[in-house]
Design a protein around this motif. Structure first.
Motif, short mmCIF file in Angstrom:
data_model
loop_
_atom_site.label_atom_id
_atom_site.label_comp_id
_atom_site.label_asym_id
_atom_site.label_seq_id
_atom_site.Cartn_x
_atom_site.Cartn_y
_atom_site.Cartn_z
N PRO A 79 -14.41 -9.01 2.48
CA PRO A 79 -14.52 -7.99 3.78
C PRO A 79 -15.53 -6.89 3.85
O PRO A 79 -15.62 -6.22 2.90
CB PRO A 79 -12.95 -7.70 3.94
CG PRO A 79 -12.30 -7.92 2.46
CD PRO A 79 -13.03 -8.58 1.79
N VAL A 80 -16.22 -6.87 5.01
CA VAL A 80 -17.02 -5.56 5.09
C VAL A 80 -15.91 -4.61 5.23
O VAL A 80 -14.94 -4.76 6.00
CB VAL A 80 -17.69 -5.96 6.53
CG1 VAL A 80 -18.28 -4.48 6.87
CG2 VAL A 80 -18.91 -6.89 6.49
N GLY A 81 -16.30 -3.43 4.98
CA GLY A 81 -15.37 -2.33 4.84
C GLY A 81 -14.44 -2.41 3.38
O GLY A 81 -13.54 -1.63 3.53
N ILE A 82 -14.75 -3.08 2.44
CA ILE A 82 -13.88 -2.98 1.16
C ILE A 82 -14.21 -1.91 0.57
O ILE A 82 -13.08 -1.71 -0.57
CB ILE A 82 -14.21 -4.46 0.53
CG1 ILE A 82 -13.08 -4.50 -0.42
CG2 ILE A 82 -15.62 -4.38 -0.37
CD1 ILE A 82 -13.09 -5.97 -1.10
N GLU A 83 -15.22 -0.99 0.82
CA GLU A 83 -15.38 0.06 -0.29
C GLU A 83 -14.20 1.09 -0.74
O GLU A 83 -14.11 1.28 -1.87
CB GLU A 83 -16.64 1.01 0.37
CG GLU A 83 -17.90 0.33 0.41
CD GLU A 83 -17.99 -0.79 1.75
OE1 GLU A 83 -16.99 -0.67 2.52
OE2 GLU A 83 -18.63 -1.60 1.55
N PRO A 84 -13.16 1.41 0.16
CA PRO A 84 -12.18 2.17 -0.07
C PRO A 84 -10.99 1.54 -0.94
O PRO A 84 -10.49 2.40 -1.76
CB PRO A 84 -11.49 2.79 1.04
CG PRO A 84 -12.59 2.10 2.11
CD PRO A 84 -13.12 1.17 1.80
N TRP A 85 -11.11 0.31 -1.14
CA TRP A 85 -10.13 -0.37 -2.06
C TRP A 85 -10.19 -0.11 -3.39
O TRP A 85 -11.43 0.06 -4.05
CB TRP A 85 -10.32 -2.15 -2.07
CG TRP A 85 -10.12 -2.69 -0.47
CD1 TRP A 85 -10.11 -1.98 0.59
CD2 TRP A 85 -9.57 -3.86 -0.16
NE1 TRP A 85 -9.72 -2.75 1.72
CE2 TRP A 85 -9.56 -4.14 1.13
CE3 TRP A 85 -9.72 -5.36 -0.98
CZ2 TRP A 85 -9.35 -5.12 1.57
CZ3 TRP A 85 -9.47 -6.11 -0.41
CH2 TRP A 85 -9.09 -6.51 1.01
N ARG B 117 -4.91 -8.66 -1.00
CA ARG B 117 -4.70 -7.44 -0.46
C ARG B 117 -3.58 -6.57 -0.94
O ARG B 117 -3.57 -5.77 -1.27
CB ARG B 117 -4.52 -7.41 1.10
CG ARG B 117 -6.09 -7.36 1.90
CD ARG B 117 -5.86 -7.65 3.50
NE ARG B 117 -6.95 -7.64 3.83
CZ ARG B 117 -7.73 -8.79 3.92
NH1 ARG B 117 -7.41 -9.89 3.52
NH2 ARG B 117 -8.80 -8.73 4.65
N TYR C 126 -3.55 -3.15 -4.17
CA TYR C 126 -2.65 -1.89 -4.13
C TYR C 126 -1.78 -1.93 -4.91
O TYR C 126 -1.47 -0.96 -5.77
CB TYR C 126 -2.29 -1.83 -2.94
CG TYR C 126 -3.34 -1.50 -1.56
CD1 TYR C 126 -4.12 -0.52 -1.68
CD2 TYR C 126 -3.55 -2.55 -0.77
CE1 TYR C 126 -5.25 -0.15 -1.01
CE2 TYR C 126 -4.52 -2.46 0.37
CZ TYR C 126 -5.22 -1.20 0.19
OH TYR C 126 -6.46 -1.09 1.05
N SER D 283 -1.66 -10.91 11.63
CA SER D 283 -1.62 -9.67 10.82
C SER D 283 -0.70 -8.55 11.60
O SER D 283 -1.04 -8.55 12.77
CB SER D 283 -2.89 -9.30 10.38
OG SER D 283 -3.57 -10.14 9.77
N GLY D 284 0.08 -7.93 10.98
CA GLY D 284 0.87 -7.00 11.48
C GLY D 284 2.06 -7.31 12.14
O GLY D 284 3.01 -6.32 12.80
N LYS E 213 0.68 -1.31 -0.01
CA LYS E 213 0.08 -0.03 -0.09
C LYS E 213 1.00 1.10 0.06
O LYS E 213 0.59 2.39 -0.60
CB LYS E 213 -0.93 -0.09 1.25
CG LYS E 213 -1.89 1.06 0.95
CD LYS E 213 -2.95 1.10 2.12
CE LYS E 213 -4.16 2.02 2.19
NZ LYS E 213 -3.97 3.21 3.03
N THR F 69 -3.51 -12.44 7.63
CA THR F 69 -4.45 -12.04 6.26
C THR F 69 -4.05 -10.91 5.96
O THR F 69 -5.03 -10.06 5.20
CB THR F 69 -6.02 -12.28 6.88
OG1 THR F 69 -6.29 -11.41 7.83
CG2 THR F 69 -6.20 -13.69 6.97
N HIS F 70 -2.88 -10.12 6.13
CA HIS F 70 -2.87 -8.54 5.65
C HIS F 70 -2.19 -8.56 4.42
O HIS F 70 -2.89 -8.20 3.58
CB HIS F 70 -1.98 -8.11 6.94
CG HIS F 70 -1.70 -6.72 7.01
ND1 HIS F 70 -0.40 -6.27 7.18
CD2 HIS F 70 -2.15 -5.82 6.15
CE1 HIS F 70 -0.29 -4.96 6.72
NE2 HIS F 70 -1.44 -4.69 6.50
#
Lengths: 435, 314
Positions: free
Chosen positions: B196-202, B173, B177, B108-109, B8, B131-132
């Motif tokens: 994933p819920v919240g994928i909209e900004p991808w 993921r 990017y 993750s992280g 990213k 899963t990152h």
């Protein structure tokens, strides 16, 4: 007997200026000026706000069982430093506070230390397992006089158990304190489910998992006519449900934590487990909704959910870390920052949110959260709203240091705390007066 | 570049620099003596908290061909259940003088924490964290697409479809990017339960059947993700392997609907007969085996730029 104390020119509730005389644990005079008795300690409280001693309805003291993270003694000291005169100790200790024996032990230890009144919260179910009601009657009639029951850390998930608990506590006019979390919807959950979790690849804790339980419990409380208190409200949706329930006349109260009023899920981008907490930090829209709900009274109280953890439980991978953060010493500063300094609330409101209302819900309002008036117990907190300080994790009184506010400047703090007239915390500048 | 943690944050020029360097590295691998002296005296630690023989040997080969000393450190299990913590492991590696740590972790992280925890000074290369992200996988995917379809250029004008378990996929993921940064259009194809819920900004499109993707887009590269069987049975993300195959599997019929030049890709290991048929996997359009070879070149490039990049610039 201890020396009389004169507190000169304090802003009572941040409002009128008055002086106080404290003798034998009571406030004996409130006036423009009070005469200083022989041998009295005199405190110049110019510029300080006097509040009734703060009452936390949600504290983890970890004793018995995890004395490496916190003890009743270290937690009491942290509480006194934060301006609290009473804390409600959650039941998820080891052994669990699900018997009269454990709650009496915790209560007595608190009294012995004497820095803050420790009121144990009893477990709703044996071992917090959600299967069998614990002997709540025995805890209620014990020396600890338990009135609040919670499986905090775990939701009372089974609707039948929840219903029975709500009904049962009516015997002694108690309340069930719920950690609202649908267990199935949050298996393995790590953080708020949304745009940040999607990107970070951390399993999501959806808002609906809280809201569905809040709604269910409100309806159950209505059905059986009982009192339910919802802990750490974290979502805008939960606020709407509580608002609806109150309009409907349901006996529901709710709390918000300082961290849910300040921090958001964006902080998870650091993968620093100091920001891992349950329920998780949510979005800015949720923070805004919670602040508005505190301001308009939908949310009744501020509670810390002070949750100390040993460093090895935080100095690790996010997914392996424990949930929770310290809160006792930073709560007042955070609340000043997010509510008072923003104009969303006055110090008068803070007195209600952090002392009077929690004392009422916890049924300790015969002792705490009392008016600052003649004849009342001298449980008082002096706040210096101009004493900005930067949080240093290691300098906190808690045994653990898992604060999310390290390096952050908070605008004010408690500079003195009195429990029944005895100073339990004095800032360096005030210590001299007692020398 | 000090660390390689996520695609990213990778700028287009950095991404192209890695890919260009990888092209040069690949060229050296055609020679009789494939070993380069570039990282002589440097120590690369492969720190694997999760089994992945393929990724580990790919990094090992890359480091060895650059003449680095390689230490393989297998630390299976979580820090809670057994063994030492991530922090203690990092301090150990620091004490041993690791110049670069290649880390694969179930959490993750974990790579980010290693890089930013103040525990070690070396470069951290994320070889897959939970899963990152899995940046070198997406770099080798981009390298493969570029080599076939756009030698020397970026990926503007190309459409890449990624099919499968997006929710749990670090490959998806990373690719969303990176490929977007390189100019490609990315289409994710997955059942709604695995988005994933919240994928909209991808920066990508999302569709819910492979047929819809084939109908809607002119696909230049089709990337099939590995689907874990346990997600179907215990997880309940979809009803059955058969239904998954029917809706998302790449069989011969769907293969023939792709444009002639389209590539078939898979990060491996494949579940033949589940997400990809043998016909598709073994077809001339499949570049799956080549992806493995390209992985070594890309990892050589990444290690080189992290460890010798500054010296080379001087």
């Amino acid at each position: 007997m201890s020396r009389p104390i004169v507190i000169n020119n304090a802003h009572l509730y941040g409002d009128t200026v008055a002086s106080l005389l404290i003798e034998d644990g009571l406030i004996t005079q409130v006036a423009d000026t009070v005469e200083t008795p022989d041998g009295a300690v005199v405190i110049d409280a110019q510029g300080l706000v006097a509040l009734p001693g703060l009452v936390d309805l949600h504290t983890h003291l970890r004793e018995p069982g995890r004395e490496d993270a916190e003890t009743i003694e270290t937690g009491s000291r942290a509480a006194a430093r934060g301006g609290w005169t009473a804390v409600h100790a959650m039941a998820n200790t080891n052994p669990v506070a699900d018997t009269a024996g454990v709650v009496e032990q915790v209560y007595s230890r608190g009294q012995e230390i004497g820095l803050v009144d420790v009121y144990p919260v009893g477990a709703v179910t044996i071992g917090l397992k959600g299967e069998h009601l614990s002997e709540m009657g025995a805890m209620a009639s014990s020396k600890a006089r338990v009135r609040l029951f919670s499986d905090d850390g775990v939701c009372v998930y089974d609707p039948v158990i929840m219903r029975r608990a709500l009904e049962y506590v009516k015997t002694f006019d108690g309340a069930v304190v719920q950690h609202a979390q649908d267990l199935r919807l949050t298996e393995g959950a790590q953080m708020h489910e949304g745009e940040v979790s999607a990107e970070l690849g951390l399993a999501g804790w959806p808002a609906v998992a809280e809201e569905s339980i809040v709604a269910r419990d409100a309806l159950l409380a209505e059905h059986v006519g009982s009192r339910v208190h919802v802990q750490h409200l974290s979502t805008a949706g939960s606020v709407e449900i509580i608002r609806w329930a109150k309009e409907r006349g349901i006996k529901v109260t709710a709390e918000a934590t300082p961290h849910h009023l300040l921090l958001t899920d964006e902080s998870a981008r650091t993968y620093d487990p100091l920001f891992k907490v349950n329920p998780p930090l949510r979005t800015q829209a949720d923070v805004d909704a919670l602040r508005a709900a505190v301001a308009d009274g939908t949310i009744d109280i501020i509670a810390t959910d002070h949750a100390p953890h040993a460093s090895e439980d935080k100095d690790c991978e996010w997914a392996a870390a424990s949930f929770g953060m310290l809160g006792l010493e930073t709560a007042l500063g955070v609340i000043q920052k997010v509510l008072v300094d923003t104009g969303a609330a006055t110090w008068r409101d803070v007195a209600r949110l952090m002392s009077e209302a929690p004392a009422r819900i916890g049924q300790v309002d015969h002792l705490h959260g009392r008016p600052i008036a003649e004849g009342e117990p001298a449980n008082l907190t002096l706040v210096d709203p101009k004493a900005a300080w930067t949080v240093t994790p290691e300098a906190l009184a808690s045994r653990a240091s898992n604060t999310p506010y390290g390096g952050i400047e908070l605008p004010g703090r408690a500079v003195a705390t009195f429990l029944r007239g005895v100073p339990t915390h004095l800032d360096a500048q005030l210590e001299g007066a007692f020398a | 570049m000090r660390h390689l943690l996520t695609t990213k944050d990778l700028s287009k020029s950095d991404a192209l620099r890695i890919l260009d360097t990888a092209t040069q590295m690949a060229a050296t691998q055609e020679r009789e003596v494939r070993k380069l002296p570039t990282l002589r005296g440097k120590t690369v630690v492969n720190l694997f908290f999760e089994d992945s023989t393929r990724t580990r040997i790919s990094f090992e080969a890359a480091a060895k061909r650059l003449s680095a000393d390689v230490i393989n450190f297998s630390a299976k299990g979580s820090s809670v259940s057994k063994g030492e913590s991530l922090k203690d492991t990092a301090l150990t590696l620091q004490a041993m003088g690791a110049d670069a740590v290649v880390v694969r972790h179930w959490a993750s992280g974990a790579a980010y924490q290693l890089a930013h925890g103040g525990w070690l000074h070396g470069s951290v290369l994320n070889a897959g964290d939970g899963t990152h992200q899995h940046p070198t996988q997406s770099l080798l995917d981009a390298f493969t697409i570029r080599k076939h379809l756009a030698p020397g250029g970026d990926l503007s004008g190309f459409t890449v479809a990624i099919v499968g378990d997006v929710l749990h996929s670090r490959v998806a993921r990373s690719n969303v990017y990176l490929l977007t940064t390189l100019g490609a259009k990315v289409v994710l194809v997955a059942p709604p339960t695995l988005v994933p819920v919240g994928i909209e900004p991808w920066p990508c499109d999302v569709v819910h059947t492979l047929d819809q993707a084939l109908d809607t887009y002119e696909i230049d590269a089709l990337m099939m993700l590995r689907v874990q069987r346990e997600r179907m049975t215990g997880g309940g993300f979809f009803p059955s392997p058969n239904e998954y195959s029917r809706i998302f599997g790449l069989d011969g019929d769907r293969l023939r609907r792709l444009p002639d030049h389209a590539l078939v890709m898979h990060p491996g290991p494949m579940n033949r007969g589940l997400e990809i048929s043998a016909e598709a996997a073994d077809s001339p359009r499949s570049v799956i085996v080549e992806q493995v070879a390209n992985g070594v070149a890309v990892r050589m490039a990444a290690l080189y730029l992290l460890l010798a990049g500054e010296e080379a610039a001087q």
